[in-house]
Design a protein around this motif. Structure first.
Motif, PDB file in Angstrom:
ATOM      1  N   HIS A 472     -13.042   3.663 -20.858  1.00 21.41           N
ATOM      2  CA  HIS A 472     -11.944   3.029 -21.797  1.00 21.41           C
ATOM      3  C   HIS A 472     -12.896   2.253 -23.053  1.00 21.41           C
ATOM      4  O   HIS A 472     -13.737   1.454 -22.699  1.00 21.41           O
ATOM      5  CB  HIS A 472     -11.435   1.891 -20.810  1.00 21.41           C
ATOM      6  CG  HIS A 472     -10.474   1.019 -21.549  1.00 21.41           C
ATOM      7  ND1 HIS A 472      -8.956   1.666 -21.675  1.00 21.41           N
ATOM      8  CD2 HIS A 472     -10.285  -0.119 -21.997  1.00 21.41           C
ATOM      9  CE1 HIS A 472      -8.394   0.861 -22.306  1.00 21.41           C
ATOM     10  NE2 HIS A 472      -8.968  -0.265 -22.551  1.00 21.41           N
ATOM     11  N   ALA A 473     -12.136   2.468 -23.970  1.00 23.85           N
ATOM     12  CA  ALA A 473     -12.402   1.790 -25.274  1.00 23.85           C
ATOM     13  C   ALA A 473     -14.092   2.040 -25.577  1.00 23.85           C
ATOM     14  O   ALA A 473     -14.657   0.999 -25.721  1.00 23.85           O
ATOM     15  CB  ALA A 473     -11.939   0.578 -25.210  1.00 23.85           C
ATOM     16  N   GLY A 474     -14.348   3.104 -25.327  1.00 32.71           N
ATOM     17  CA  GLY A 474     -15.828   3.506 -25.514  1.00 32.71           C
ATOM     18  C   GLY A 474     -16.810   2.935 -24.366  1.00 32.71           C
ATOM     19  O   GLY A 474     -18.155   3.200 -24.402  1.00 32.71           O
ATOM     20  N   ARG A 475     -16.183   2.590 -23.457  1.00 29.84           N
ATOM     21  CA  ARG A 475     -17.025   1.856 -22.403  1.00 29.84           C
ATOM     22  C   ARG A 475     -17.034   2.819 -21.231  1.00 29.84           C
ATOM     23  O   ARG A 475     -15.947   3.196 -20.626  1.00 29.84           O
ATOM     24  CB  ARG A 475     -16.645   0.317 -21.937  1.00 29.84           C
ATOM     25  CG  ARG A 475     -17.639  -0.276 -21.103  1.00 29.84           C
ATOM     26  CD  ARG A 475     -17.571  -1.797 -21.066  1.00 29.84           C
ATOM     27  NE  ARG A 475     -18.393  -2.195 -20.031  1.00 29.84           N
ATOM     28  CZ  ARG A 475     -19.919  -2.599 -20.100  1.00 29.84           C
ATOM     29  NH1 ARG A 475     -20.336  -2.188 -21.257  1.00 29.84           N
ATOM     30  NH2 ARG A 475     -20.432  -2.937 -19.121  1.00 29.84           N
ATOM     31  N   ARG A 476     -18.226   3.262 -20.555  1.00 30.60           N
ATOM     32  CA  ARG A 476     -18.295   4.241 -19.522  1.00 30.60           C
ATOM     33  C   ARG A 476     -18.888   3.560 -18.201  1.00 30.60           C
ATOM     34  O   ARG A 476     -20.243   3.223 -18.180  1.00 30.60           O
ATOM     35  CB  ARG A 476     -19.014   5.356 -20.007  1.00 30.60           C
ATOM     36  CG  ARG A 476     -19.003   6.617 -18.968  1.00 30.60           C
ATOM     37  CD  ARG A 476     -19.625   7.631 -19.824  1.00 30.60           C
ATOM     38  NE  ARG A 476     -19.584   8.895 -19.086  1.00 30.60           N
ATOM     39  CZ  ARG A 476     -20.354   9.344 -18.190  1.00 30.60           C
ATOM     40  NH1 ARG A 476     -21.714   8.686 -17.967  1.00 30.60           N
ATOM     41  NH2 ARG A 476     -20.342  10.617 -17.575  1.00 30.60           N
ATOM     42  N   ILE A 477     -18.288   3.604 -17.282  1.00 26.93           N
ATOM     43  CA  ILE A 477     -18.790   3.084 -15.789  1.00 26.93           C
ATOM     44  C   ILE A 477     -18.681   4.051 -15.030  1.00 26.93           C
ATOM     45  O   ILE A 477     -17.634   4.810 -14.708  1.00 26.93           O
ATOM     46  CB  ILE A 477     -17.724   1.800 -15.606  1.00 26.93           C
ATOM     47  CG1 ILE A 477     -17.905   0.833 -16.683  1.00 26.93           C
ATOM     48  CG2 ILE A 477     -18.163   1.384 -14.206  1.00 26.93           C
ATOM     49  CD1 ILE A 477     -17.143  -0.385 -16.175  1.00 26.93           C
TER      50      ILE A 477
END
Ligand code: NOJ
Length: 522
Positions: A472-477
């Motif tokens: 989401h929004a460039g953040r990867r978990i």
């Protein structure tokens, strides 16, 4: 604006199911009530969930745990009053919790005034509000349908010499939704609660509205096994998911929209194809048709991974997923998979894309408890003695305290036996408890919109592990789950933000411990 700001509230939300009889008793009757629920709202808010769904609170002879209703617009006196309900909803809203009620459209209690009138004579004003049919010419019920609780789905009424349909207990006659008066009366009941401020409904057993008008026999299920209960010996080809259900769902949705976008969560057990129908052709059905796969799926990462992929693919564009790990009808997850995997299961539930619905007490690791015969409440158990069928073992009261009589649930005699797991109070103080894990998972989910609103991408699945990424929004978990009691290699780089194993050193991890799930952040 990001979609975290524009998405409807329920997309980023977690729903928590409250079963009023088993939550908190405030009067010593041995059964929970509305003021009891209100007194425990701070606990629910501390969990970090966004909404509660309260199972039926309406007047009921309790032949089916409150799903047999005699008046859809008021409150069961054992549970309290409308003033108590107003106080409950006000306090919930003050705490930032939305409130969903349970709407039970498919049947009433046989003690409902509508049914009493309906059965009084063939020409009664409410006769056609229920499904009445003659016996077959050779005698016997109109078709072969079986009640969900066992026995024929038809009961003979000697006074008026016809059968009435009941998909559930004989004390739960099916409403005839083909009659517009029934539709209007039921929608009016929804209006009453909207006016009282409820944020939406969980809609019960909706697949049974408007069964086949020819009432054709259901075909036999050749793969049936006895532990599924008698009803599953037939497919539900003509009794469930019939085309006429969907315009009715649409009417409910229109009404919800007319009231500023209230939420409808639909209960319709079925195949994935069937579940998808409840989103509506133009997303004009339920916002959240329940997805029940995880409450019965084999606990196998390959199966679960394949299911997630299929589900993700099938959801119509713009539709939003739903996940459920437990409810008042199915075995507790900790009983199904054991206490260690129950922690992994919570990580799965709370990191999948979609809106999770939690079942009260799963956050405490509650298990099914044995219920002696004289305390049995469930018609499914009572109608099928000696079979082990029945749902009372999953409806055990919440253990709030360890040292108090009635475990803090009741000052009286509890209506079901008490739980064997550690209390909420003890677990709140224990960083290694299931409750602490669930709270940490929810807190992380709130911190990281990727975990609630992000895309889902499967990374890997094998016989022992499942891993996926949320973005989401460039953040990867990444989430990596070990479904086995063996150590497993961990191929994904990253720092562990949260582990299901208490006391685990966080930071860089190279392998998964037995029964471990980890969330890795960049
Ligand atoms: C589904 C409910 O969850 C269950 O508890 C109930 O027995 C049936 N519907 C009938 O209302």
């Amino acid at each position: 604006m990001s979609d975290a700001e524009t998405a409807p509230w329920w997309q980023g939300a977690i729903i928590y199911q409250v079963y009023p009889r088993s939550f908190q008793d405030s009067t010593g009757t041995g059964m929970g009530d509305l003021n009891g629920i209100r007194s425990r709202l701070p606990y629910v808010a501390r969990l970090g969930v966004d909404a509660i769904w309260i199972s039926p609170i309406y007047p009921s002879p309790m032949k089916d745990g409150g799903y047999d209703i005699t008046d859809f617009t008021v409150v069961e006196p054992l549970f309290g009053t409308l003033e108590d309900f107003a106080a409950l909803i006000a306090e919930a809203h003050d705490l930032g919790l939305k409130v969903l009620l349970d709407f039970v459209p498919s049947h009433t209690s046989d003690a409902h005034a509508w049914f009493r009138d309906s059965r009084s004579s063939r020409s009664a004003a409410h006769r056609d509000w229920y499904v009445w049919r003659d016996a077959l010419p050779e005698g016997g019920p109109p078709n072969n349908w079986i009640s969900e609780f066992g026995g024929p789905a038809w009961t003979w009424d000697e006074a008026t010499r016809q059968y009435y349909l009941h998909i559930y207990a004989r004390e739960q006659p099916a409403l005839n939704w083909r009659n517009p008066d029934v539709q209007n009366a039921m929608l009016d009941a929804m209006r009453v609660w909207y006016a009282r401020g409820v944020d939406g409904f969980r809609v019960d057993a909706v697949e049974h509205l408007a069964p086949d008008h020819l009432l054709r026999d259901n075909p036999a299920n050749p793969d049936w096994s006895e532990e599924e209960g008698p009803a599953r010996s037939l497919f539900r080809t003509y009794s469930s998911h019939q085309p006429d259900v969907f315009p009715l769902v649409r009417r409910m949705r229109d009404l919800a929209d007319d009231h500023g976008g209230r939420l409808l969560v639909g209960e319709a057990y079925g195949t994935l194809d069937e579940v998808m129908l409840y989103y509506g052709d133009a997303l004009d059905g339920f916002q959240l048709p329940f997805n029940f796969e995880l409450i019965s799926a084999p606990w196998d990462p390959l199966h679960i991974a394949a299911y997630i992929d299929r589900y993700e693919r099938m959801i119509p564009p713009g539709g939003w997923p739903s996940w459920v790990l437990g409810n008042h009808d199915r075995d507790r997850i900790a009983t199904r998979v054991g206490p260690d995997q129950a922690r992994v299961a919570q990580m799965l539930l709370l990191t999948l894309r979609g809106t999770p619905t939690m079942w009260q007490g799963d956050e405490l690791g509650m298990v099914n408890e044995a219920v002696p015969e004289h305390l049995l409440q469930d018609p499914w158990a009572i109608n099928n003695p000696g079979t082990g069928l029945g749902r009372d073992p999953v409806r055990i009261p919440i253990p709030w305290e360890d040292d108090a009589a009635g475990r803090g649930f009741t000052a009286g005699e509890p209506f079901l036996p008490l739980s064997s797991v550690a209390s909420a109070t003890a677990q709140e103080a224990d960083p290694a408890s299931m409750l602490s894990l669930v709270r940490a998972l929810i807190a992380l989910r709130r911190d990281e919109p990727a975990l609630s609103l992000g895309t889902y991408e499967r990374l890997h699945a094998d016989a022992g592990t499942l891993s996926y990424a949320r973005k989401h929004a460039g953040r990867r978990i990444c989430v990596v789950l070990n479904f086995t009691a063996r150590e497993q290699a961990l191929a994904i780089p990253g720092a562990a933000r949260l582990s299901t194993i208490p006391g685990r050193d966080l930071g860089r991890v190279d392998s998964l411990l037995p029964n471990e799930g980890v969330i890795l952040t960049p």
